[in-house]
Design a protein around this motif. Structure first.
Motif: not given
Ligand code: B1M
Lengths: 211, 371
Positions: B281-283, B303-306, B323-324
């Motif tokens: 994702p952003a940024p 599955w992901g996000g960081i 962020y998390i």
């Protein structure tokens, strides 16, 4: 009197054959090659860039337009032998050292040259010193650097420092880009411009050199 | 539940009590192993052991459960470090590619200096190469890695190529820019080649299905530069076909959607793929996790996000934690979500932030997440 807007339109559609045929016809009817470029080809490319940045067009649309532009410029080349192809600025561009990603950089280079910049593409995995030497030798208005890896992004900052040390920083504008690069990062390393995509790269470069 | 059980349960829509985490660190690990710069504590450790120590589930990578064998043609590989040249001699003529492979920097993907496709005359040769390539099983090597990882994570792999057939033609065989020129100038020839690659891929699936892996990765490296109309026309039907095939054997289907996905997201739901992995994702891209969830729908496991840039020194620990925490809130209630990297821990990332994610999950990743 040739209708330059038709050339712009053909280019906007990425139709190489039509762009070439219309350019030949315009030239045959006595139109000034410089005007064909400015009002036909470059106008078409500008429209394509805007449509890409606004989300209407896709990357390959830009590639097709740039290919049509290149073919049309070949038609005009003999007529431009005396004056040369008019350029709005010189850009030295490359992917930084340690980075083997060049698809995005190629797109940006193709698009800048299609929009009237004279582009010197140094390829990929370019050492910092090579950028500095080429900026000096080519008397570049703009240095464009691309980085696709978070780990190679800092190399762009190092090149900027190198330009300062070589006393070249004030004579060249630095534009950076690549998937992980952000405006914040560009500010952080002291670049003059950042473009998120190939469409934006053209107006950013134009603005920086006031063209 | 073990890490593996948690990941599989989330992907099957099960209700867990906390977010599962499958971390990927091979780029970081390969680089530091090659340079002898792994942190002192981890010198000589395997990736899986490092992840165990950090308390995270492993997302190990294995190329494919099949390998390619050739018949009725001669394939000659010349190794002249750092270059590898591969020539295919066929009755229709020859094609060759030149790759740069320098594992000293860690990465394990070869960079193609010269593509197989050079001009129109190569089409029949390439078609012949695809038709005379036969898949053989590579299960033993896969099973060895799977045993090493055990219940502490998943080994992600494919039946055949890393990329789907169209991407193989686009990125590997012809090359990105030339692919679009060829598609405009000689669509029938490109389509014929795509069909030959698809056919080879079908044969790989027939072999690969004999392996009892739970999740098949059917296409790596999605990003918006795969033009949406091309994606709709050539990719979607292929994904539908493969998803249907794999689902009929009760297997889960995954895609490695690691790039800018703004324009491809709306088409994802048409593919039948179960898991969108390496979501970045952003940024680092233009899409937030909330948008990913909205666009992919509740039936797709994310599955992901960081984003990997978050592991860089430019972001301090507070930035990272904030962020998390925020990302978890965006994913509320948090089902069909496996925490992971988009897509890797970068070379200069801090390995201890993997453990930090584990702690943050313990504090803020209890399910359902309430906002
Ligand atoms: C000067 O001004 C400007 C202005 C704008 C500029 C600009 C300059 N430069 C670009 N732009 C902008 O305009 C362009 C046009 O709109 C855009 O350019 P882009 O380059 O962003 O977009 C291109 C048109 C299309 N995009 C691309 O070409 C990149 C696509 C992905 C799939 C990708 C590819 C293709 C490759 N890869 Co690599 N690769 C990934 C990418 C993941 C993904 N799904 O996006 C990425 C970039 N790769 C990555 C990695 C990790 C790696 N790759 C590697 C290798 C490769 C290939 C060689 C296989 C291949 C490159 C082939 C080539 N000739 O370029 C390795 C590194 C090799 C090296 N030393 O560089 C390796 C380390 C993998 C490995 N394990 O070996 C990741 C970087 C992660 C990070 N945070 O650093 C990655 C994001 C994948 C991921 N999800 O992790 C804009 O960014």
């Amino acid at each position: 009197m040739a209708d330059f807007s038709l050339i712009a339109q053909a280019l906007d559609q990425g139709d190489r054959d039509k762009t070439v045929a219309l350019t030949e016809a315009a030239l045959g009817s006595g139109a000034n090659p410089q005007e064909i470029i400015a009002q036909g080809l470059q106008a078409g490319m500008a429209a394509v860039g805007e449509k890409f940045s606004s989300g209407e067009y896709f990357l390959p649309d830009m590639l097709m337009a740039a290919r049509a532009m290149k073919a049309a410029l070949e038609v005009l080349a003999p007529a431009l032998e005396q004056t040369g192809i008019p350029t709005i600025g010189k850009v030295v561009i490359g992917t930084v050292e340690g980075d083997m990603h060049d698809i995005g950089k190629n797109v940006v280079a193709t698009f800048l040259s299609g929009n009237g910049f004279e582009v010197f593409d140094l390829g990929l995995n370019v050492p910092a010193q090579k950028f500095i030497d080429e900026v000096k030798e080519k008397k570049a208005d703009i240095l464009g650097m691309s980085a696709l890896l978070t780990t190679t992004m800092p190399v762009m900052g190092r090149v900027i420092k190198g330009l300062e040390e070589a006393g070249l920083r004030s004579s060249v504008k630095v534009v950076v880009g690549g998937a992980p690069v952000t405006q914040d990062y560009a500010n952080y390393i002291g670049a003059d411009g950042y473009a998120h995509d190939g469409g934006r790269a053209v107006p950013v470069c134009r603005e920086l050199i006031g063209k | 539940m073990t890490h593996k059980q948690q990941i599989l349960a989330a992907a099957r829509g099960g209700k867990l009590d906390k977010l599962p985490f499958g971390a990927r660190i091979d780029v970081w690990y390969n680089y530091h192993s090659a340079h002898g710069t792994l942190p002192d504590k981890y010198q000589g450790w395997s990736q899986t052991d490092i992840l165990r120590d950090q308390g995270a589930g492993a997302q190990a990578r294995f190329f494919a459960v099949t390998r390619e064998e050739y018949r009725d043609m001669e394939v000659v590989e010349t190794n002249d470090p750092p270059y590898i040249t591969t020539e295919y001699h066929t009755p229709f003529g020859n094609v060759a590619k030149k790759e740069l492979f320098d594992s000293s920097e860690g990465p394990w993907i070869r960079y193609e200096m010269e593509k197989l496709f050079k001009s129109e005359k190569d089409y029949p040769v390439l078609k012949y190469v695809m038709e005379h390539t036969e898949p053989a099983d590579n299960f033993e090597a896969f099973n060895k890695l799977r045993e090493e990882v055990g219940e502490d994570g998943m080994v992600m792999t494919a039946a055949g190529g890393l990329w789907s057939p169209v991407q193989r033609v686009m990125r590997e065989i012809i090359g990105y820019e030339q692919f679009f020129y060829e598609l405009a100038d000689r669509p029938a020839r490109v389509e014929e080649l795509i069909e030959a690659v698809k056919d080879l891929e079908r044969r790989k699936l027939q072999v690969g299905i004999e392996c009892d892996l739970e999740i098949f990765n059917i296409c790596a490296n999605w990003s918006d530069d795969i033009q949406t109309p091309v994606f709709r026309r050539y990719f979607v039907p292929w994904f539908q076909e493969v998803s249907e095939f794999l689902h009929s054997y009760g297997r889960l289907v995954m895609a490695h959607t690691d790039g800018e996905m703004r324009r491809l997201n709306p088409l994802f739901r048409e593919t039948g793929i179960d898991i969108a992995e390496a979501i970045t994702p952003a940024p680092q891209t233009l899409v937030s996790m909330r948008e990913f969830r909205e666009q992919l729908g509740d039936e797709v496991t994310i599955w992901g996000g960081i984003p990997s840039i978050l592991f860089e020194p430019m972001y301090n620990d507070d930035d990272f934690d904030n962020y998390i925490k925020n990302m978890f809130r965006e994913m509320a209630p948090g089902y069909r979500f496996i925490v992971g990297m988009g897509d890797n821990l970068p070379f200069d990332g801090d390995i201890n932030r993997v453990g930090r994610v584990v702690e943050l999950i313990d504090k803020y990743g209890r399910l359902p997440i309430e906002v």
